[in-house]
Design a protein around this motif. Sequence first.
Motif, short mmCIF file in Angstrom:
data_model
loop_
_atom_site.label_atom_id
_atom_site.label_comp_id
_atom_site.label_asym_id
_atom_site.label_seq_id
_atom_site.Cartn_x
_atom_site.Cartn_y
_atom_site.Cartn_z
N ARG A 1 39.86 97.82 127.75
CA ARG A 1 40.00 98.18 129.16
C ARG A 1 39.62 97.03 130.10
O ARG A 1 38.92 97.22 131.10
N ASP A 2 40.08 95.83 129.78
CA ASP A 2 39.77 94.69 130.65
C ASP A 2 41.03 93.87 130.93
O ASP A 2 41.02 92.65 130.87
N HIS A 3 42.13 94.58 131.25
CA HIS A 3 43.41 93.91 131.45
C HIS A 3 43.38 92.93 132.63
O HIS A 3 44.01 91.88 132.58
N LYS A 4 42.63 93.26 133.69
CA LYS A 4 42.60 92.39 134.86
C LYS A 4 42.00 91.02 134.50
O LYS A 4 42.45 89.99 135.00
N GLN A 5 40.98 91.04 133.67
CA GLN A 5 40.33 89.79 133.27
C GLN A 5 41.30 88.85 132.57
O GLN A 5 41.15 87.62 132.62
N HIS A 6 42.31 89.42 131.91
CA HIS A 6 43.27 88.62 131.17
C HIS A 6 44.60 88.44 131.90
O HIS A 6 45.56 87.92 131.32
N GLY A 7 44.66 88.88 133.15
CA GLY A 7 45.86 88.65 133.95
C GLY A 7 46.99 89.61 133.69
O GLY A 7 48.16 89.30 133.99
N TYR A 8 46.71 90.80 133.15
CA TYR A 8 47.74 91.80 132.91
C TYR A 8 47.61 92.95 133.90
O TYR A 8 46.51 93.24 134.40
N GLY B 1 37.87 79.55 135.62
CA GLY B 1 37.50 79.32 137.01
C GLY B 1 36.02 79.15 137.29
O GLY B 1 35.64 78.96 138.45
N ALA B 2 35.16 79.16 136.27
CA ALA B 2 33.72 79.02 136.50
C ALA B 2 33.36 77.57 136.84
O ALA B 2 34.15 76.64 136.60
N THR B 3 32.17 77.38 137.38
CA THR B 3 31.75 76.03 137.80
C THR B 3 30.40 75.61 137.23
O THR B 3 29.97 74.48 137.43
N ARG C 1 35.63 74.37 141.87
CA ARG C 1 34.83 74.43 143.11
C ARG C 1 35.75 74.39 144.33
O ARG C 1 35.50 75.08 145.32
N ALA C 2 36.81 73.59 144.25
CA ALA C 2 37.74 73.50 145.38
C ALA C 2 38.60 74.75 145.51
O ALA C 2 38.89 75.21 146.61
N VAL C 3 39.00 75.33 144.38
CA VAL C 3 39.80 76.57 144.41
C VAL C 3 38.97 77.72 144.97
O VAL C 3 39.48 78.57 145.70
N ASP C 4 37.68 77.75 144.60
CA ASP C 4 36.72 78.69 145.19
C ASP C 4 37.17 80.15 145.05
O ASP C 4 37.15 80.91 146.01
N GLY C 5 37.59 80.53 143.84
CA GLY C 5 37.90 81.93 143.57
C GLY C 5 39.21 82.43 144.11
O GLY C 5 39.47 83.65 144.12
N ARG C 6 40.08 81.55 144.59
CA ARG C 6 41.34 82.00 145.18
C ARG C 6 42.41 82.34 144.14
O ARG C 6 43.50 82.80 144.50
N VAL C 7 42.11 82.12 142.85
CA VAL C 7 43.04 82.46 141.77
C VAL C 7 42.31 83.40 140.82
O VAL C 7 41.15 83.17 140.46
N ALA C 8 42.98 84.47 140.41
CA ALA C 8 42.39 85.42 139.48
C ALA C 8 42.11 84.72 138.14
O ALA C 8 42.91 83.87 137.71
N PRO C 9 40.99 85.05 137.46
CA PRO C 9 40.64 84.37 136.21
C PRO C 9 41.74 84.39 135.16
O PRO C 9 42.01 83.38 134.51
N ARG D 1 43.52 81.04 133.73
CA ARG D 1 43.43 80.67 132.31
C ARG D 1 44.81 80.33 131.76
O ARG D 1 44.98 79.40 130.98
N ARG D 2 45.82 81.09 132.17
CA ARG D 2 47.18 80.85 131.67
C ARG D 2 47.72 79.51 132.18
O ARG D 2 48.32 78.75 131.45
#
Length: 399
Positions: free
Chosen positions: A55-62, A139-141, A252-260, A264-265
């Motif tokens: 149940r973690d589809h969002k974490q994997h971009g689905y 996306g981690a820093t 750091r520059a993206v600052d969370g603007r892209v889903a993990p 990753r993809r």
Amino acid sequence: MAKRRIYLHIGLPGAGGAFLPAALAHHASALAAAGVQVPTRAGDEVLRAAVELRRDHKQHGYRRREVEGTWAALCHRARKACAKGESVVLGEEHLAGADTDQIALLLDALSGWEVHVVAVVADPASQLVGAWADTIRAGATRSLRRWTRRVLDPAREAPESVAFWAEHDLEGVLHRWSAALRRPDRMHVVVAPRADDASAPVSRRDRAASVWADLGRVIGFDAAALPLTEVDTHPGARLDATGLAVLRGVNRAVDGRVAPGAQRRVVSDHLARREEEASGPELPTLPAELHGELRDLAERWAKAVADAGWLLYGDAADLVPTLPTRAVDPDEVGPGARLASVTDSVADLLVEVARLREENDALARRTAKLERKRTKLKTRLAAATAAGSPGPAGPADGG
């Protein structure tokens, strides 16, 4: 008549078995001839099934609809394809972190099968580095040193620690699955050779070949007759120390603007260097002062495997990390190496953006053409409808 048997490769993530789904799919026909069925179709089908179960589809971009029903479809196809006495094999590293309820749900769908679980395990140092690198790809820093310290905190309360140990605590993972199976002889533990052993260096391709051979011994097929020469033994491109240092700055520059999941993809497809380029001393290593702590942990793992009665393949001594011949700290990468890496990555992204723009323009032209056709057809249909319909009724004759 013998029961149908299913082998589940559950990970551990980054331990050396990530290539197994691709290898099984590549040799599916030969395996079927040997009585071993591989029911997967799409390359990411087992991942989507594991994501559905966890149940973690969002974490994997689905999206939810992209994963719903995947596990049930896999089980249905396996039952349909597999005759009595044959075996089925499925593998996905993401299953390692399944909790007790999720494991029960998975096994419930396999009612009537003889279930065996295969875990590929590796020394804790390489697992820590690999897991940290995956957080950077997503996306981690946080630096390797700070992240590792949070993970190794005995309290295990930090989010990084909770996430890591759910999938990488060898004792915890194997005891959860073994308890659900209720048969220690159906838990198979494959120890991957250390890739960084200075006394007896093992290439990553040789490491994969060793894991593949052990899987053949577990399931009962001749791995030597099914070579890995055409299989990517390190799927999902891997960043070296320089690439990880650069990506931390990008994050750091993206600052969370892209889903993990989406990040990753993109990183795997367009930014990371392939395994052949990211090898040897280029890969990051943990600080030497952690060696004693990790050695104690690995020795506890080896004892737990021996005491539990699980079936062991490989050498348990390979669970104990060795001191690297050269320490490589991603935080110490110099500006020259970073600049070269950035230049290469920007060039690759420029080529990819140009390709995507050409593809988008072609789709736009096709869409415009189809829209013109639709408008013409709509006009003709309206005209034909008007020509064929009776006119308004006139007033009735009064006689």
